[in-house]
Write a protein that holds these residues in place. Structure first.
Motif, short mmCIF file in Angstrom:
data_model
loop_
_atom_site.label_atom_id
_atom_site.label_comp_id
_atom_site.label_asym_id
_atom_site.label_seq_id
_atom_site.Cartn_x
_atom_site.Cartn_y
_atom_site.Cartn_z
N GLU A 54 0.85 -1.27 0.00
CA GLU A 54 -0.09 -0.14 0.04
C GLU A 54 0.77 1.21 0.16
O GLU A 54 0.73 2.13 -0.75
CB GLU A 54 -1.02 -0.05 1.08
N GLU A 55 1.95 1.38 0.78
CA GLU A 55 2.82 2.33 0.85
C GLU A 55 3.49 2.66 -0.46
O GLU A 55 3.84 3.80 -0.82
CB GLU A 55 3.78 2.28 2.10
N HIS A 57 2.49 1.93 -3.32
CA HIS A 57 1.61 2.41 -4.37
C HIS A 57 1.34 3.99 -4.15
O HIS A 57 1.40 4.89 -5.01
CB HIS A 57 0.22 1.73 -4.26
N GLU A 58 1.33 4.32 -2.74
CA GLU A 58 1.03 5.68 -2.53
C GLU A 58 2.33 6.76 -2.72
O GLU A 58 2.26 7.66 -3.25
CB GLU A 58 0.78 6.00 -0.93
N GLU A 70 5.01 15.48 -1.12
CA GLU A 70 4.07 14.07 -0.73
C GLU A 70 5.08 12.90 -0.98
O GLU A 70 5.03 12.12 -0.10
CB GLU A 70 2.97 14.09 -1.53
N GLU A 74 5.75 9.96 1.33
CA GLU A 74 5.43 8.45 1.20
C GLU A 74 6.55 7.50 1.36
O GLU A 74 6.29 6.32 1.41
CB GLU A 74 4.70 8.36 -0.09
N LYS A 252 -9.50 13.14 2.18
CA LYS A 252 -8.44 12.18 2.77
C LYS A 252 -8.03 12.87 4.15
O LYS A 252 -7.35 13.61 4.34
CB LYS A 252 -7.28 11.77 1.89
N ARG A 255 -4.52 8.05 7.58
CA ARG A 255 -4.30 6.69 7.25
C ARG A 255 -5.56 5.92 7.53
O ARG A 255 -6.34 6.07 8.48
CB ARG A 255 -3.47 6.08 7.94
N ARG A 259 -4.37 0.71 9.02
CA ARG A 259 -2.97 0.80 8.85
C ARG A 259 -2.12 0.81 10.06
O ARG A 259 -1.36 -0.06 10.30
CB ARG A 259 -2.75 2.37 8.10
#
Length: 261
Positions: A54-55, A57-58, A70, A74, A252, A255, A259
Motif C-alpha cells: 500500500e505504501e 503504491h502511495e 508528498e 510517502e 482524505k 491513514r 494501517r
C-alpha cells in the motif's frame, strides 16, 4: 569540486546522514520493546507485508504527480515499512539488516559489470540485455514458480512483465505479431452480443487488455504509466469543466484504520 560533492564527502555529514536511518531503527526497537506499542508488538512479516504494498503504491502516485513534498513523506513510509519488516526477521533470527544490505549490494555489483567490471556497453539497451542475461543465469539454479512474476502486482504491470519474460505471446493465447486481431474479435463480440454471460464478457475483456499490453510493448511504452498519465489529464480537465465536482469527493483525513491504530 562542486559544493554538493564536498558535503557528501565530509565524514561528519555522512555520519549525520546515516544517523537518520539509525534513528528509525531505534524507534522500531522502542515500538517492539517490552514497554512499546501493543499493536506493533503483535505484528508479523505476514501481517505487515500488505502495508508495504500500500505504501509503495502511495509513493508511486506521489512521484507520478510530481508532488515532491508528498513523495518525501510517502517514501518515508516505505522506508519505515522495509526496516520494520527486516527488524521482524532479525528478531526471529531469520535474517539481518546486514544480510539484506549485503545481498542487494552484491546483486547490484554483479549486474553492473560495465561499471564494476570490464564489460563494455554502447547503450542503455546493451545494459538491459546484459542485466537480463545475468539475471537468467542467477535464476537457473533457483527456479521460481511460473515466470517469477508476483501475483500481487497490478494486473497491467503483471501482464507486461509476464509477456516480457515469455518466449512468445502465443504462450498466453495471443497470435504473434497480430495482437490487434484479438482486439477486433473481442470488441466485436462484446458490441454485438445482446445478452452475453458475464464469464464470457470477462474473458473477452481480459484478452483485449492483454492484447493491448502486448501492443504497448511493441511500441516501447508501459500501459500502466500510459493509463495513469491519461487519467490524470482527464481528471484535471473534468474538474476544470465541473469545478463543483470536488464537493462530492471525500477528503482524505489520514491513514485508514487498518494501517495503524
Amino acid at each position: 569540486m562542486p559544493e554538493k560533492i564536498k558535503a557528501e564527502s565530509d565524514p561528519c555529514e555522512k555520519s549525520a546522514r546515516w544517523g537518520k536511518v539509525e534513528r528509525l531503527w531505534k524507534i522500531i526497537d522502542r515500538l517492539r520493546g517490552e514497554n512499546g506499542c501493543p499493536w506493533d508488538r503483535q505484528q508479523t512479516p505476514e501481517s505487515v507485508q500488505t502495508y508495504l504494498v500500500e505504501e509503495a503504491h502511495e509513493a508511486a502516485a506521489a512521484v507520478r504527480a510530481g508532488a515532491v513534498e508528498e513523495a518525501a513523506e510517502e517514501l518515508g513510509d516505505v522506508l519505515f515499512m522495509v526496516l520494520f519488516l527486516i527488524h521482524l526477521y532479525e528478531e526471529a533470527g531469520r535474517c539481518s539488516l546486514e544480510t539484506v544490505c549485503d545481498r542487494i549490494a552484491d546483486k547490484m555489483i554483479r549486474r553492473h559489470p560495465h561499471v564494476f567490471g570490464k564489460t563494455a556497453v554502447n547503450s542503455a539497451a546493451d545494459v538491459r540485455t546484459n542485466w537480463e542475461k545475468i539475471k537468467a543465469k542467477e535464476k537457473k539454479d533457483r527456479p521460481e514458480p511460473e515466470l517469477g512474476v508476483p501475483q500481487t502486482l497490478p494486473a497491467l504491470i503483471r501482464a507486461y512483465r509476464l509477456l516480457s519474460r515469455a518466449k512468445s505471446v502465443e504462450v498466453f493465447g495471443l497470435p504473434a505479431e497480430d495482437e490487434d486481431s484479438v482486439l477486433r474479435e473481442s470488441v466485436s463480440r462484446l458490441r454485438q452480443a445482446q445478452e452475453m454471460e458475464k464469464e464470457q464478457a470477462s474473458q473477452d475483456i481480459a484478452r483485449s487488455l492483454l492484447a493491448l499490453v502486448a501492443l504497448a510493448r511493441r511500441h516501447g511504452v508501459r500501459p500502466e504509466d500510459c493509463l495513469h498519465a491519461y487519467l490524470n489529464r482527464a481528471e484535471r480537465q473534468a474538474w476544470d469543466r465541473e469545478p463543483n465536482m470536488a464537493d462530492d469527493v471525500p477528503v482524505k483525513t489520514g491513514r485508514p484504520s487498518t494501517r495503524r491504530p
